[in-house]
Enzyme design. Structure first.
Site, mmCIF file in Angstrom:
data_model
loop_
_atom_site.group_PDB
_atom_site.id
_atom_site.type_symbol
_atom_site.label_atom_id
_atom_site.label_comp_id
_atom_site.label_asym_id
_atom_site.label_seq_id
_atom_site.Cartn_x
_atom_site.Cartn_y
_atom_site.Cartn_z
ATOM 1 N N GLU A 125 3.439 -0.300 -4.540
ATOM 2 C CA GLU A 125 2.216 -0.306 -3.737
ATOM 3 C C GLU A 125 0.735 0.147 -4.322
ATOM 4 O OE1 GLU A 125 2.693 0.440 1.022
ATOM 5 O OE2 GLU A 125 2.056 2.041 0.754
ATOM 6 N N GLY A 143 -0.480 7.877 1.349
ATOM 7 C CA GLY A 143 0.744 8.380 1.744
ATOM 8 C C GLY A 143 1.916 7.650 1.083
ATOM 9 N N ARG A 144 2.189 7.373 -0.019
ATOM 10 C CA ARG A 144 3.364 7.428 -0.521
ATOM 11 C C ARG A 144 2.981 9.092 -2.173
ATOM 12 N NH1 ARG A 144 -0.449 3.065 -1.700
ATOM 13 N NH2 ARG A 144 -1.769 3.311 -3.197
ATOM 14 N N LYS A 200 0.807 -6.921 9.449
ATOM 15 C CA LYS A 200 0.898 -6.157 10.280
ATOM 16 C C LYS A 200 -0.200 -6.918 11.933
ATOM 17 C CE LYS A 200 0.650 -1.464 7.598
ATOM 18 N NZ LYS A 200 -0.046 -0.139 7.763
ATOM 19 N N HIS A 231 28.966 -1.912 -11.725
ATOM 20 C CA HIS A 231 30.250 -2.817 -11.232
ATOM 21 C C HIS A 231 29.493 -3.716 -9.818
ATOM 22 C CE1 HIS A 231 33.343 -0.724 -12.560
ATOM 23 N NE2 HIS A 231 32.567 0.129 -12.595
ATOM 24 N N GLU A 259 5.984 1.004 13.470
ATOM 25 C CA GLU A 259 7.261 1.057 13.310
ATOM 26 C C GLU A 259 7.069 2.660 13.623
ATOM 27 O OE1 GLU A 259 5.543 -0.071 11.043
ATOM 28 O OE2 GLU A 259 6.852 -1.648 9.601
ATOM 29 N N LYS A 313 -0.150 9.687 8.611
ATOM 30 C CA LYS A 313 -1.481 9.888 8.463
ATOM 31 C C LYS A 313 -2.574 9.424 9.391
ATOM 32 C CE LYS A 313 -4.796 9.206 5.172
ATOM 33 N NZ LYS A 313 -4.917 8.156 3.294
HETATM 34 O O1 F6P Z 1 2.953 0.806 4.458
HETATM 35 C C1 F6P Z 1 1.714 0.750 4.925
HETATM 36 C C2 F6P Z 1 1.321 1.826 4.930
HETATM 37 O O2 F6P Z 1 0.024 2.294 5.049
HETATM 38 C C3 F6P Z 1 1.550 2.620 3.514
HETATM 39 O O3 F6P Z 1 0.732 3.519 2.717
HETATM 40 C C4 F6P Z 1 2.189 4.594 4.659
HETATM 41 O O4 F6P Z 1 2.365 5.260 2.942
HETATM 42 C C5 F6P Z 1 2.690 4.416 5.742
HETATM 43 O O5 F6P Z 1 1.840 2.573 5.668
HETATM 44 C C6 F6P Z 1 2.549 4.811 7.096
HETATM 45 O O6 F6P Z 1 1.454 4.956 7.185
HETATM 46 P P1 F6P Z 1 1.529 6.489 8.213
HETATM 47 O O7 F6P Z 1 1.550 7.941 7.635
HETATM 48 O O8 F6P Z 1 -0.387 5.368 8.100
HETATM 49 O O9 F6P Z 1 2.149 5.932 9.528
#
Ligand code: F6P
Length: 547
Positions: A353, A267-268, A512, A384, A211, A205
């Site tokens: 979150e 995002g979630r 972050k 288990h 990452e 987003k």
């Molecule tokens: O972990 C934090 C977060 O901002 C989440 O809310 C989101 O889903 C994820 O990082 C990935 O964010 P983006 O889609 O902006 O890469």
């Protein structure tokens, strides 16, 4: 009014004291129709909440609490586009992503639903080309493999659904997921792939997540190292899903290859948007639309069902009951279906979150506990591993068991064994085993008196450990959509009761920022800014192989 001062809250406190010593065995014995009283069905989904530490009065008081907090009115405000995400001054309109028709919502004067439909249309056209082998890679051969690069909401929901509906996948294209910045994730995946027939979806987003952008840069490098020109690589082998048009362009992905996302989709909560592209590529657009339809049907149920019949409302309230009146700090989700193995992980982000907050929506320190730790794992494997703790641990937590009546495979005997376990576990948690029952058991097993005395305490189970059982008729896209929307709304109910903003996530920022500082130190750009421990750890890594 302050939450703890609401009449229903205070009545619940009093009632919790009465219920503290009531065993669910007694509740079942007193009401032969307890299941009928405490279960709900919606379409292909059944919720049995009879194995909870509740009676009719508990339910009445919990529903009063929901009414006093105006939960269902707030839900109506959410779907109407009100800016419930106050800290970011945004709407939370994920329900509109799956709405079957336009509810007329406009944001800053622009109609929202038509934008969603246009995006779905673009997804459909793209999926058709990929699935019909009409998207050529650099060498002219059709793309056969798609790798989703994304993390958090841009990964967890899509991978969970893609796995859950795996039986519908045609294998054209094959869909893969890389989320972790650990190079082992990307390198391991790329080793199995052919550059000229691989396409990457950069799903972010913000288009700035460390990452995802690291993985995207390396993926581009991999294509170029294979002799594909950078321009061609970006045109034929990359698409983006993002709200950040400028950053996508700066990376080099053409606007025609960008699928939109909007700031009013958290995002979630985004798997229903173009973030769901890997799902649609794997299982087809009509299955994806079915997923949306199932979620929309649950939205309708949440908004229209009377409170006592309202599944998300009841599930949310039961969670509040345990967190705030029994002090439970965690909640387990246990899918008895291999295909749903990633459900706990998806719900972990969705729930924690959203409601893992210690200040309310006005920034005031909360006086009551809020969102629990959500965890879990698939049955029967979990039996288990951690079930010992669930049955006889010194603490107890509420549990959701999730399973399907109908298997999608031909090993019906396996399904019978699986279902038997799914049915047995909630009962065992509820009933437990008394001292007398344990004694009888030892006698029946012919154990001598000394050994029996020694073993007796170990064979006693306290029971009275609550659980919901959620059964799906079968795991099809529609029912899965409804299940996921059910949990989203459960989370909303709890967030609204606690008065937290369920749609921001400031708690991920600090780590972050510090990672950026630590990276600069690792890159030797500046001295480590961290504490002494961080300096020492960095030094240790340098002396032990980090280059
Ligand atoms: O972990 C934090 C977060 O901002 C989440 O809310 C989101 O889903 C994820 O990082 C990935 O964010 P983006 O889609 O902006 O890469």
């Amino acid at each position: 009014m302050e939450l703890a001062k609401l009449p229903a809250w205070q009545a619940l406190q009093e009632h919790a004291r009465e219920m503290a010593d009531v065993h669910m065995r007694e509740l079942f014995a007193a009401d032969p129709r307890r299941y009928q009283t405490f279960s709900l069905q919606h379409e292909q989904l059944l919720l049995d909440y009879s194995r909870n530490r509740v009676d009719a009065r508990t339910r009445t008081l919990l529903l009063e609490l929901a009414a006093q907090r105006g939960v269902l009115e707030a839900a109506a405000r959410m779907v109407a586009g009100e800016h419930l995400n106050t800290s970011e001054d945004r709407a939370a309109l994920h329900t509109l992503l799956r709405a079957p028709r336009d509810n007329g919502v406009t944001l800053e004067g622009v109609a929202v639903w038509p934008q969603v439909q246009a995006a779905l249309g673009r997804m459909e056209a793209f999926c058709q080309r990929l699935r019909e082998r009409r998207w050529p890679g650099a060498g002219g051969e059709p793309v056969t493999d798609v790798v989703n690069l994304g993390i958090g909401g841009s990964h967890l929901g899509p991978e969970m659904v893609t796995r859950a509906l795996g039986e519908l996948a045609t294998g054209q294209p094959r869909v893969h997921f890389v989320s972790n910045v650990d190079g082992a994730d990307l390198a391991g995946k790329l080793a199995q792939l052919e550059p000229s027939t691989t396409l990457f979806i950069v799903s972010s987003k913000s288009f700035s997540t460390m990452e995802t952008m690291t993985n995207a840069d390396s993926a581009l490098g991999w294509l170029c190292d294979a002799g594909i020109e950078k321009d061609t690589a970006l045109r034929r082998h990359f698409v983006a899903v993002s709200a950040n048009r400028e950053a996508v362009a700066a990376f080099g992905i053409h606007e025609d290859n960008r699928f939109p996302l909007w700031d009013w989709v958290g995002g979630r909560y985004s798997l229903w948007s173009c973030v769901g592209l890997p799902i649609a590529l794997a299982v087809g657009m009509s299955a994806f639309r079915e997923l949306l339809a199932g979620a929309a049907e649950m939205d309708r149920h949440f908004l229209e069902a009377p409170p006592g019949q309202n599944m998300p409302l009841m599930m949310g309230l039961l969670g509040v009951w345990y967190v705030n009146f029994f002090g439970c700090q965690s909640h387990a989700v246990l899918p008895y279906d291999r295909r749903l193995a990633l459900l706990p992980t998806h719900l972990q982000q969705a729930d924690m979150e959203s409601n893992g907050k210690r200040v309310d929506r006005h920034g005031r320190r909360m006086a009551v506990a809020t969102g629990p730790l959500v965890w879990g794992g698939e049955g029967t494997s979990g039996q288990h591993a951690f079930f010992q703790w669930l049955h006889q641990g010194a603490q107890w937590v509420p549990v959701d068991f999730v399973g399907c009546a109908t298997p999608e495979h031909s090993l019906t005997h396996h399904h019978r064994v699986l279902l038997a376990n799914l049915l047995a576990q909630p009962r065992a948690l509820m009933r437990g085993r008394t001292v007398d029952e344990a004694r009888v058991l030892l006698r029946e097993r012919g154990v001598d008196a000394d050994t029996a005395r020694r073993l007796l305490p170990h064979l006693v189970f306290p029971g009275n450990r609550p659980s919901n059982t959620l059964l799906l008729r079968r795991l099809d896209p529609r029912t899965l959509g409804a299940l996921l929307a059910l949990y989203e709304h459960k989370i909303f109910v709890q967030g609204w009761i606690w008065n937290v903003n369920s749609f921001d996530q400031w708690g991920v920022e600090l780590g972050k920022e510090m990672a950026v500082e630590a990276l600069a130190a690792l890159n030797d750009e500046r001295a480590a800014q961290g504490d002494q421990s961080e300096h020492e750890l960095l030094d240790w890594c340098r002396r032990n192989g980090f280059d």
